[in-house]
Every structure is written in C-alpha cells, then in structure tokens.
Design an enzyme around this catalytic site. Structure first.
Site, mmCIF file in Angstrom:
data_model
loop_
_atom_site.group_PDB
_atom_site.id
_atom_site.type_symbol
_atom_site.label_atom_id
_atom_site.label_comp_id
_atom_site.label_asym_id
_atom_site.label_seq_id
_atom_site.Cartn_x
_atom_site.Cartn_y
_atom_site.Cartn_z
ATOM 1 N N GLY A 9 0.822 -1.206 0.000
ATOM 2 C CA GLY A 9 0.000 0.000 0.000
ATOM 3 C C GLY A 9 0.853 1.251 0.000
ATOM 4 N N THR A 90 -3.537 -1.135 8.848
ATOM 5 C CA THR A 90 -4.864 -1.240 8.252
ATOM 6 C C THR A 90 -5.837 -1.745 9.306
ATOM 7 O OG1 THR A 90 -3.727 -1.903 6.218
ATOM 8 C CG2 THR A 90 -6.122 -2.126 6.262
ATOM 9 N N THR A 91 -7.026 -1.158 9.374
ATOM 10 C CA THR A 91 -8.005 -1.563 10.378
ATOM 11 C C THR A 91 -9.111 -2.398 9.732
ATOM 12 O OG1 THR A 91 -9.119 0.575 10.092
ATOM 13 C CG2 THR A 91 -7.542 0.399 11.892
ATOM 14 N N PHE A 118 -0.935 4.199 15.550
ATOM 15 C CA PHE A 118 0.503 4.206 15.811
ATOM 16 C C PHE A 118 0.970 5.474 16.522
ATOM 17 C CE2 PHE A 118 0.471 0.960 12.475
ATOM 18 C CZ PHE A 118 1.375 0.043 12.987
ATOM 19 N N HIS A 145 -12.418 11.481 11.556
ATOM 20 C CA HIS A 145 -11.398 11.156 10.568
ATOM 21 C C HIS A 145 -11.709 11.824 9.227
ATOM 22 C CE1 HIS A 145 -10.239 8.020 13.434
ATOM 23 N NE2 HIS A 145 -9.104 7.919 12.765
ATOM 24 N N HIS A 146 -10.718 11.791 8.348
ATOM 25 C CA HIS A 146 -10.869 12.292 6.983
ATOM 26 C C HIS A 146 -11.971 11.514 6.261
ATOM 27 C CE1 HIS A 146 -8.748 8.693 5.468
ATOM 28 N NE2 HIS A 146 -8.044 8.809 6.589
ATOM 29 N N LYS A 149 -11.742 7.688 4.764
ATOM 30 C CA LYS A 149 -11.642 6.490 5.604
ATOM 31 C C LYS A 149 -12.851 5.601 5.353
ATOM 32 C CE LYS A 149 -10.912 4.965 10.382
ATOM 33 N NZ LYS A 149 -9.797 4.068 10.014
ATOM 34 N N THR A 156 -9.267 2.565 16.430
ATOM 35 C CA THR A 156 -8.884 3.172 17.707
ATOM 36 C C THR A 156 -10.076 3.263 18.646
ATOM 37 O OG1 THR A 156 -7.182 4.472 16.577
ATOM 38 C CG2 THR A 156 -7.828 5.202 18.776
#
Length: 255
Positions: A9, A90-91, A118, A145-146, A149, A156
């Site tokens: 990625g 990656t989530t 992170f 978030h942006h 996403k 998180t």
C-alpha cells in the site's frame, strides 16, 4: 545489520509516509513495495510488485501494511506464511481474525503487530480512558477522521471501548426509554457505550472520550494533525517485531 522492509500500500498517504521514514532510517532497508495499481516496475530504485504472490520467497524481515480492510487479513496471513513479521496499520479486523493470526504467528514463531493507531499520544489516550472508566462508567466516544476512511467506527475507537469494557461497570448509556427519531442518532452501541463517527475533509485522525458524572465531566482528546505523528510508532513496531515470537494487537504491548 539493517532490517529489510516491504511496504504494502505504498502509494497511499500512510504508505508514502512510511516509505520516507524507512528511507531516512539507517537501521532500516526498504527492499520492496507493493501496490496492485502501480504501472512502474521501480520506485526510487526499489522494486515494485503488483501481486503479493510474487513476493513469496523474497528475502525480507518485516511486512508493513497500509492497504485496505478488504485485503488486510489476507495480506497479514500471507506475510506470516512467508516469514515476514507483519506491522499492520490497516483496520477492520474482526476479533476472530486477530485471534487466528495470533495463533498462527505462534506456530510460525514470528512476531507481529496489528495497531489501530501508531500515534503514541493515541495509545496514551486509550490507557488514560481505561483508568477513568473504572470510576466514570457513563462514557461516550467521538472519533473524527478524513472523509476517505472506509471503516467506521475507527479501530482506535473500538480498541478504546474494548479496553474500557474490561474495567467499566457494564451499564446502558442514556435513558432506558430513549427513542431515536432518526435511526443511528445515538451512535453505535458497544457494551452500553455509544460510539459516534465523524467523516469530514480536512481532518486526519482525532478522538474524544467524554465521561460524565453527577455535577462533573471529564474529556480526554487526542489529535493527529499530520500522518508523521504515526511514524514513531511504525518505526518502533518494525524494530520490535523482529525480536518477538507472537503477534500482538495494540502498540501498547511493545512499549
């Protein structure tokens, strides 16, 4: 000896930030990058791969993954199968997938890390929230978030809720007879806690954990204004997983 790193990625914003971090660290060596949509065969003199299958047998130590939730599990499994210790930002993993990958990493005798976040500040926020939840069971999470996403709520937010649920009195937040006039108005329900997701252009990654009690309130907030905030944790993850023999979920396990 340098740690040899593959970044999957690499064309994304997080992938690009990770590439620059690895390239500027003399203890790390970027040996390959992966992106299925890249047309060039090299990037800054580094071989580009379009299909991860072509990396089977490649000589590397760590697989850094900033791809998409749709392929993250498959990529992590591939990394472990081929002797690469995964560091995954990656989530979107399910609890069952994480448990399976932990077990497989032990069988492979490989370290690994799946981290919802992170940023060291975000890890501290989760720890502070866990402490507060012992005394303030009335709590809601707002994560922002942006607008690119793809998953909601964020990893998180889910990790924060999981940690709080371990110590918090399990109560349903809000009125027992409350009624949503618009479906979803009260957010997602996690063990009685509500999680609200905001997606807007201009944001990067932000989270508030709001606690309420009779006559008082407590708000914890973390903001990542730039993706460079995540690179300290990525760097730490790369250098730690090569020393470990099991995959862990959450950067706090490596601190």
């Amino acid at each position: 000896m340098s740690i040899r790193v593959i970044i999957a990625g690499f064309k994304g914003k997080m992938g690009q930030a990770a590439c620059q971090m690895v390239l500027t660290d003399p203890d790390l060596d970027l040996v390959a990058v992966l992106d299925p949509f890249e047309s060039e065969s090299e990037w800054q003199g580094i071989p580009v791969f379009k299909d991860k299958a072509d990396l089977a047998g490649f000589e590397a130590d760590v697989w850094v993954d900033f791809t998409t939730p749709a392929v993250a599990y498959e990529n992590t499994r591939f990394a472990l199968e081929n002797g690469f210790a995964p560091v995954v930002g990656t989530t979107g993993f399910t609890s069952e997938e994480i448990a399976e990958l932990k077990e497989f990493s032990r069988a492979q005798d490989l370290g690994g890390l799946i981290a919802p976040n992170f940023a060291l500040g975000a890890v501290l926020l989760m720890q502070f929230a866990t402490q507060a939840a012992k005394y303030f069971p009335n709590v809601e999470i707002i994560e922002l978030h942006h607008d690119k996403k793809k998953d909601a709520p964020s990893g998180t937010a889910i990790k924060t809720a999981e940690l709080m649920a371990e110590v918090r009195e399990s109560i349903q937040q809000g009125a027992a007879d409350e009624e949503e006039l618009i479906a979803g108005a009260r957010g997602a329900d996690f063990d009685g806690m509500r999680i609200h997701s905001v997606r807007l252009p201009g944001l990067v990654a932000h989270q508030e954990v709001i606690f309420g009690n009779q006559g008082e309130g407590l708000t914890l907030r973390h903001d990542s204004y730039d993706r460079i905030s995540f690179m300290t944790g990525v760097n730490l993850g790369i250098k730690e997983v090569v020393k470990r023999h099991e995959l862990v979920y959450g950067l706090e396990h490596l601190l």
